[in-house]
Write a protein that holds these residues in place. Structure first.
Motif, PDB file in Angstrom:
ATOM      1  N   GLY A   1      23.284  31.381  41.958  1.00 49.94           N
ATOM      2  CA  GLY A   1      23.283  32.586  41.139  1.00 49.94           C
ATOM      3  C   GLY A   1      24.323  33.599  41.554  1.00 49.94           C
ATOM      4  O   GLY A   1      24.302  34.742  41.084  1.00 49.94           O
ATOM      5  N   VAL A   2      25.250  33.199  42.446  1.00 50.93           N
ATOM      6  CA  VAL A   2      26.259  34.114  42.985  1.00 50.93           C
ATOM      7  C   VAL A   2      27.633  33.773  42.429  1.00 50.93           C
ATOM      8  O   VAL A   2      28.044  32.612  42.410  1.00 50.93           O
ATOM      9  CB  VAL A   2      26.295  34.039  44.519  1.00 50.93           C
ATOM     10  CG1 VAL A   2      27.422  34.911  45.082  1.00 50.93           C
ATOM     11  CG2 VAL A   2      24.952  34.468  45.109  1.00 50.93           C
ATOM     12  N   THR A   3      28.333  34.789  41.985  1.00 54.14           N
ATOM     13  CA  THR A   3      29.720  34.652  41.550  1.00 54.14           C
ATOM     14  C   THR A   3      30.600  35.551  42.424  1.00 54.14           C
ATOM     15  O   THR A   3      30.298  36.740  42.566  1.00 54.14           O
ATOM     16  CB  THR A   3      29.888  35.042  40.073  1.00 54.14           C
ATOM     17  OG1 THR A   3      29.113  34.159  39.252  1.00 54.14           O
ATOM     18  CG2 THR A   3      31.350  34.973  39.649  1.00 54.14           C
ATOM     19  N   ILE A   4      31.644  34.977  42.999  1.00 54.80           N
ATOM     20  CA  ILE A   4      32.590  35.725  43.819  1.00 54.80           C
ATOM     21  C   ILE A   4      33.813  36.025  42.964  1.00 54.80           C
ATOM     22  O   ILE A   4      34.485  35.113  42.481  1.00 54.80           O
ATOM     23  CB  ILE A   4      33.026  34.925  45.066  1.00 54.80           C
ATOM     24  CG1 ILE A   4      31.811  34.388  45.824  1.00 54.80           C
ATOM     25  CG2 ILE A   4      33.916  35.781  45.961  1.00 54.80           C
ATOM     26  CD1 ILE A   4      30.897  35.446  46.365  1.00 54.80           C
ATOM     27  N   LEU A   5      34.100  37.305  42.773  1.00 55.61           N
ATOM     28  CA  LEU A   5      35.284  37.715  42.017  1.00 55.61           C
ATOM     29  C   LEU A   5      36.302  38.245  43.018  1.00 55.61           C
ATOM     30  O   LEU A   5      36.161  39.354  43.543  1.00 55.61           O
ATOM     31  CB  LEU A   5      34.910  38.781  40.988  1.00 55.61           C
ATOM     32  CG  LEU A   5      35.885  39.030  39.834  1.00 55.61           C
ATOM     33  CD1 LEU A   5      35.211  39.860  38.736  1.00 55.61           C
ATOM     34  CD2 LEU A   5      37.161  39.728  40.285  1.00 55.61           C
ATOM     35  N   ASP A   6      37.290  37.424  43.301  1.00 56.49           N
ATOM     36  CA  ASP A   6      38.299  37.774  44.303  1.00 56.49           C
ATOM     37  C   ASP A   6      39.543  36.939  44.019  1.00 56.49           C
ATOM     38  O   ASP A   6      39.448  35.708  43.935  1.00 56.49           O
ATOM     39  CB  ASP A   6      37.771  37.482  45.711  1.00 56.49           C
ATOM     40  CG  ASP A   6      38.647  38.057  46.810  1.00 56.49           C
ATOM     41  OD1 ASP A   6      39.885  37.919  46.726  1.00 56.49           O
ATOM     42  OD2 ASP A   6      38.104  38.632  47.777  1.00 56.49           O
TER      43      ASP A   6
ATOM     44  N   ALA B   1      36.527  38.878  35.515  1.00 53.10           N
ATOM     45  CA  ALA B   1      35.156  38.831  35.001  1.00 53.10           C
ATOM     46  C   ALA B   1      35.022  37.752  33.935  1.00 53.10           C
ATOM     47  O   ALA B   1      35.741  37.774  32.937  1.00 53.10           O
ATOM     48  CB  ALA B   1      34.775  40.187  34.424  1.00 53.10           C
ATOM     49  N   PRO B   2      34.126  36.798  34.127  1.00 55.26           N
ATOM     50  CA  PRO B   2      33.974  35.719  33.142  1.00 55.26           C
ATOM     51  C   PRO B   2      33.271  36.200  31.881  1.00 55.26           C
ATOM     52  O   PRO B   2      32.444  37.105  31.911  1.00 55.26           O
ATOM     53  CB  PRO B   2      33.124  34.690  33.896  1.00 55.26           C
ATOM     54  CG  PRO B   2      32.377  35.484  34.915  1.00 55.26           C
ATOM     55  CD  PRO B   2      33.264  36.633  35.296  1.00 55.26           C
TER      56      PRO B   2
ATOM     57  N   PRO C   1      37.889  49.025  35.460  1.00 54.74           N
ATOM     58  CA  PRO C   1      37.878  48.689  34.027  1.00 54.74           C
ATOM     59  C   PRO C   1      37.594  47.214  33.754  1.00 54.74           C
ATOM     60  O   PRO C   1      36.911  46.875  32.775  1.00 54.74           O
ATOM     61  CB  PRO C   1      39.294  49.081  33.570  1.00 54.74           C
ATOM     62  CG  PRO C   1      39.703  50.162  34.517  1.00 54.74           C
ATOM     63  CD  PRO C   1      39.127  49.746  35.842  1.00 54.74           C
ATOM     64  N   GLY C   2      38.086  46.334  34.615  1.00 57.53           N
ATOM     65  CA  GLY C   2      37.878  44.906  34.411  1.00 57.53           C
ATOM     66  C   GLY C   2      36.458  44.445  34.671  1.00 57.53           C
ATOM     67  O   GLY C   2      36.093  43.310  34.315  1.00 57.53           O
ATOM     68  N   LEU C   3      35.639  45.316  35.272  1.00 63.08           N
ATOM     69  CA  LEU C   3      34.259  44.948  35.569  1.00 63.08           C
ATOM     70  C   LEU C   3      33.285  45.379  34.472  1.00 63.08           C
ATOM     71  O   LEU C   3      32.119  44.973  34.482  1.00 63.08           O
ATOM     72  CB  LEU C   3      33.823  45.587  36.902  1.00 63.08           C
ATOM     73  CG  LEU C   3      34.671  45.249  38.127  1.00 63.08           C
ATOM     74  CD1 LEU C   3      34.103  45.953  39.360  1.00 63.08           C
ATOM     75  CD2 LEU C   3      34.722  43.748  38.356  1.00 63.08           C
TER      76      LEU C   3
END
Length: 282
Positions: free
Chosen positions: A40-45, A67-68, A90-92
């Motif tokens: 359930g974890v997504t890493i955005l980096d 952000a998917p 803004p992208g989040l």
């Protein structure tokens, strides 16, 4: 996982971690160790370190660079440098929903600035600003949280659950106090590490070998910290317990406790760090 073994962190997913550097990675490691479901974890980096890349692959977490589409975060943890906030926030926005809990660990970025940058007034989400510190890597962190006015009991409990997984939690009501918190506990581990360096240098100056001086300094600070952690006594009492009148410790403390010595320097250090936190807030 059965009902009897469900982790208290089960309600924290989908969790999106933005920035998987040292502090973000430390928090994530603590959460995984306490039962957070990696699926359930997504890493955005855009460029995680090799050790984080290996952890992502090993635990089956998702890694993205933006952000998917179609993902609404239950918890959005923002762990990027404050200088990057204007570009990142803004992208989040597409990740937000009415129930999104937003946790930021960026020094100097206010709840109001986060809310404005994410447009929570129209997109939803509750903002909590947190100042953790790096001992979170070993489950001994100190995290201090301040929330926006809209936080409810469920989100407050979830914040406490997340932060308790990496150490001790405290809340403050006045966001202005977060600058002093940053100066004491946020920056504090670096002061302690520097004290080890200084003690080792003093040992070398007294004639000890480099290796022995560092071993003595490092283990003394680590052991004293563990004693303080386990003891019900306060720091002043523990200090007095190892200080015999007229003895060697008393003579060393005479220097450290002199006017203009350690307390003055520490006060100046905390004030400087707090001032920089205020500067970052603009």
């Amino acid at each position: 996982m059965t009902a009897e073994t469900t982790s208290p962190l089960s309600s924290a997913t989908p969790l999106v971690l933005v920035g998987a550097g040292k502090m973000g990675g430390a928090m994530l490691t603590g959460w995984l160790a306490n039962g957070l479901d990696p699926a359930g974890v997504t890493i955005l980096d855009p460029g995680p370190a090799p050790e984080m890349t290996a952890l992502i692959a090993d635990r089956g977490m998702h890694h993205v660079t933006a952000a998917p589409d179609g993902l609404t975060a239950r918890v959005l943890v923002i762990a990027v440098k404050p200088q990057m906030m204007d570009a990142v926030l803004p992208g989040l926005r597409p990740l937000l929903g009415a129930d999104t809990l937003i946790i930021s660990i960026a020094a100097g970025t206010t709840v109001a600035a986060l809310s404005a940058g994410l447009e929570t007034a129209t997109r939803g989400g509750t903002v909590v600003r947190v100042m953790p510190n790096t001992p979170a890597q070993v489950g001994r962190g100190m995290s201090v949280a301040v929330a926006g006015e809209t936080i409810g009991d469920t989100d407050r409990t979830l914040v406490e659950t997340l932060l308790a997984a990496i150490g001790t939690v405290a809340w403050i009501d006045d966001e202005a106090d977060i600058d002093a918190v940053t100066g004491v506990s946020g920056s504090g581990p670096a002061y302690v590490f520097y004290m080890v360096e200084a003690m080792a240098a003093a040992g070398r100056a007294a004639g000890l070998s480099d290796d022995l001086a560092m071993q003595l300094a490092r283990q003394t600070v680590a052991g004293a910290g563990e004693l303080l952690h386990r003891s019900d006594l306060d720091a002043a009492t523990l200090r007095k317990n190892v200080t015999s009148p007229g003895g060697t410790t008393a003579e060393g403390l005479r220097v450290l406790m002199a006017e203009g010595a350690l307390e003055t320097l520490m006060t100046e250090a905390v004030a400087a760090a707090a001032a920089r936190s205020r500067e970052l807030a603009g």
